[in-house]
Write a protein that holds these residues in place. Sequence first.
Motif, PDB file in Angstrom:
ATOM      1  N   TYR A 197       0.827  -1.206   0.000  1.00 13.78           N
ATOM      2  CA  TYR A 197       0.000   0.000   0.000  1.00 13.78           C
ATOM      3  C   TYR A 197       0.864   1.261   0.000  1.00 13.78           C
ATOM      4  O   TYR A 197       0.557   2.243  -0.703  1.00 13.78           O
ATOM      5  N   ALA A 198       1.965   1.224   0.762  1.00 17.47           N
ATOM      6  CA  ALA A 198       2.842   2.394   0.834  1.00 17.47           C
ATOM      7  C   ALA A 198       3.502   2.692  -0.506  1.00 17.47           C
ATOM      8  O   ALA A 198       3.845   3.844  -0.796  1.00 17.47           O
ATOM      9  N   LYS A 199       3.663   1.689  -1.339  1.00 18.77           N
ATOM     10  CA  LYS A 199       4.224   1.898  -2.681  1.00 18.77           C
ATOM     11  C   LYS A 199       3.199   2.479  -3.647  1.00 18.77           C
ATOM     12  O   LYS A 199       3.565   3.164  -4.609  1.00 18.77           O
ATOM     13  N   GLU A 200       1.921   2.197  -3.393  1.00 15.86           N
ATOM     14  CA  GLU A 200       0.866   2.587  -4.327  1.00 15.86           C
ATOM     15  C   GLU A 200       0.181   3.892  -3.953  1.00 15.86           C
ATOM     16  O   GLU A 200      -0.255   4.646  -4.829  1.00 15.86           O
ATOM     17  N   ARG A 201       0.066   4.154  -2.654  1.00 13.77           N
ATOM     18  CA  ARG A 201      -0.686   5.339  -2.196  1.00 13.77           C
ATOM     19  C   ARG A 201       0.144   6.596  -2.410  1.00 13.77           C
ATOM     20  O   ARG A 201       1.251   6.735  -1.866  1.00 13.77           O
ATOM     21  N   VAL A 202      -0.393   7.505  -3.198  1.00 19.65           N
ATOM     22  CA  VAL A 202       0.313   8.742  -3.522  1.00 19.65           C
ATOM     23  C   VAL A 202      -0.241   9.893  -2.690  1.00 19.65           C
ATOM     24  O   VAL A 202      -1.466  10.083  -2.608  1.00 19.65           O
ATOM     25  N   GLN A 203       0.652  10.639  -2.097  1.00 15.92           N
ATOM     26  CA  GLN A 203       0.280  11.822  -1.312  1.00 15.92           C
ATOM     27  C   GLN A 203       1.315  12.905  -1.598  1.00 15.92           C
ATOM     28  O   GLN A 203       2.527  12.619  -1.617  1.00 15.92           O
ATOM     29  N   PHE A 262       8.469   8.591   1.949  1.00 15.53           N
ATOM     30  CA  PHE A 262       8.715   9.511   3.072  1.00 15.53           C
ATOM     31  C   PHE A 262       9.520   8.817   4.164  1.00 15.53           C
ATOM     32  O   PHE A 262       9.253   7.670   4.529  1.00 15.53           O
ATOM     33  N   GLN A 263      10.488   9.547   4.692  1.00 11.02           N
ATOM     34  CA  GLN A 263      11.404   8.953   5.670  1.00 11.02           C
ATOM     35  C   GLN A 263      10.672   8.438   6.901  1.00 11.02           C
ATOM     36  O   GLN A 263      10.994   7.363   7.425  1.00 11.02           O
ATOM     37  N   ALA A 264       9.677   9.163   7.380  1.00  7.71           N
ATOM     38  CA  ALA A 264       8.956   8.736   8.592  1.00  7.71           C
ATOM     39  C   ALA A 264       8.244   7.403   8.366  1.00  7.71           C
ATOM     40  O   ALA A 264       8.218   6.540   9.254  1.00  7.71           O
ATOM     41  N   VAL A 265       7.667   7.238   7.171  1.00 11.24           N
ATOM     42  CA  VAL A 265       6.991   5.978   6.862  1.00 11.24           C
ATOM     43  C   VAL A 265       8.006   4.858   6.737  1.00 11.24           C
ATOM     44  O   VAL A 265       7.780   3.738   7.205  1.00 11.24           O
ATOM     45  N   LYS A 266       9.148   5.133   6.108  1.00  9.27           N
ATOM     46  CA  LYS A 266      10.210   4.124   6.002  1.00  9.27           C
ATOM     47  C   LYS A 266      10.641   3.631   7.380  1.00  9.27           C
ATOM     48  O   LYS A 266      10.857   2.432   7.599  1.00  9.27           O
ATOM     49  N   HIS A 267      10.794   4.560   8.312  1.00  7.93           N
ATOM     50  CA  HIS A 267      11.215   4.186   9.666  1.00  7.93           C
ATOM     51  C   HIS A 267      10.182   3.275  10.331  1.00  7.93           C
ATOM     52  O   HIS A 267      10.534   2.283  10.985  1.00  7.93           O
ATOM     53  N   ARG A 268       8.922   3.611  10.149  1.00  9.25           N
ATOM     54  CA  ARG A 268       7.868   2.797  10.782  1.00  9.25           C
ATOM     55  C   ARG A 268       7.810   1.404  10.168  1.00  9.25           C
ATOM     56  O   ARG A 268       7.630   0.411  10.876  1.00  9.25           O
ATOM     57  N   LEU A 269       7.985   1.315   8.866  1.00  6.56           N
ATOM     58  CA  LEU A 269       7.996   0.007   8.213  1.00  6.56           C
ATOM     59  C   LEU A 269       9.229  -0.797   8.618  1.00  6.56           C
ATOM     60  O   LEU A 269       9.152  -2.022   8.779  1.00  6.56           O
ATOM     61  N   LEU A 278      -1.012   3.201   8.914  1.00  4.05           N
ATOM     62  CA  LEU A 278      -0.420   3.567   7.633  1.00  4.05           C
ATOM     63  C   LEU A 278      -1.389   3.404   6.472  1.00  4.05           C
ATOM     64  O   LEU A 278      -1.183   3.996   5.402  1.00  4.05           O
ATOM     65  N   HIS A 279      -2.433   2.604   6.645  1.00  2.00           N
ATOM     66  CA  HIS A 279      -3.468   2.533   5.609  1.00  2.00           C
ATOM     67  C   HIS A 279      -4.444   3.706   5.703  1.00  2.00           C
ATOM     68  O   HIS A 279      -5.186   3.961   4.751  1.00  2.00           O
ATOM     69  N   GLY A 280      -4.500   4.345   6.847  1.00  2.00           N
ATOM     70  CA  GLY A 280      -5.390   5.487   6.984  1.00  2.00           C
ATOM     71  C   GLY A 280      -6.852   5.074   7.057  1.00  2.00           C
ATOM     72  O   GLY A 280      -7.198   3.997   7.541  1.00  2.00           O
ATOM     73  N   GLY A 281      -7.729   5.914   6.514  1.00  2.00           N
ATOM     74  CA  GLY A 281      -9.173   5.719   6.649  1.00  2.00           C
ATOM     75  C   GLY A 281      -9.678   4.402   6.080  1.00  2.00           C
ATOM     76  O   GLY A 281     -10.627   3.812   6.614  1.00  2.00           O
ATOM     77  N   ILE A 282      -9.052   3.914   5.011  1.00  2.00           N
ATOM     78  CA  ILE A 282      -9.539   2.686   4.390  1.00  2.00           C
ATOM     79  C   ILE A 282      -9.426   1.491   5.338  1.00  2.00           C
ATOM     80  O   ILE A 282     -10.168   0.516   5.230  1.00  2.00           O
TER      81      ILE A 282
END
Length: 360
Positions: free
Chosen positions: A238-244, A252-259, A312-316
């Motif tokens: 999902y992190a590869k597909e979701r564009v923001q 994003f570095q913060a997301v990389k750290h969490r993963l 990390l998936h958010g609302g969905i």
Amino acid sequence: MRPTEEQRELSAAIRSLLIRHEGEAAWRPLAEQIGVCALAVPEEYGGAGGGPLEIHTLMEELGRELSPVPCLGSAVLTVQALLASEDGAACTRLLPPLAEGRSVGALAWAEQGSWNPAAIAARAAEATGAVRRISGVKDHVLDGARADVLLVAARTARGLSLFEVSVDDPGVRREPTPTMDLTRAQARVVLDGAEGRIVGEEGDGERILTRVLDLACTALAAEQVGAAERCLELTVEYAKERVQFGRPIGSFQAVKHRLADAYVNVEAARSAALGAAVAAAEGSPELTRRAAAAKSACSEAFSAVAGEMIQLHGGIAITWEHCAHRYFKRAHGSSRLFGSPTWHRERLAAGLGLTATGGA
């Protein structure tokens, strides 16, 4: 420790079958085509003669798909209770249909939310011979409403004992229990003078249940690792597909750290679960400590990774249609199953001579 070629083939076969058959529909093919119910049953009782490492492989794959099939309650708890009882006659009669998947077994053990054998209050009335009348209430009985082989732990004058109770006995009432995790069927079993036949030696129940607890925690830890790994895979995808803000959120570095933290949690849990499985396979005296450590570590790792999946998936992730909520619910439920992480840390500390254990 690397998986053997046979274990890799078993894993691939189970994964392929679970893709083709979803939910309860997987039970019959798993039993008949792959023989998962026979994995831990000795050949003399119609089984495959495998052991904890094969069960480890099976439970990882079932955990990935949150499969609702009754393997944990039947192929692990019930089979291991019978084997630990060392009752040749009961094993000869009950294990072959369990190994073939023709029967589903349930072990009625926990009371008032505790899996500590010391907390069992159900009692068997005194009588001459192996048949007793049992009264008590059992909670969290895995697949208890559908089982046709029922083993019950109850106290006699000689101590905690294991009994076989007919599910059709008029003194047995089985009530499906609503749970947050809809993929794990549980039941409440009420016994009111139900007739039970002793399995194994009278008074040997604490030893049997202690052995079963270790193996149950070992199997559940493998399931938790498989589920946590799948949570991480789905979240990375999902992190590869979701564009923001014009770029994938995974950049994003913060997301990389969490993963990365989630990956460390999964791999640390995998090591703990495999360590317990190896100890069980080798008959190591370290099994109780390793099983307690695995149950504690894997419960917390799965909960953490499932929580990150939601975040990390958010609302969905909080919609009914997405699978994230199912993994989150399984993480919460499995964390409490067979005792909380805190209780197992207390068991671990007690095994190291640091403290005494209390309730589950």
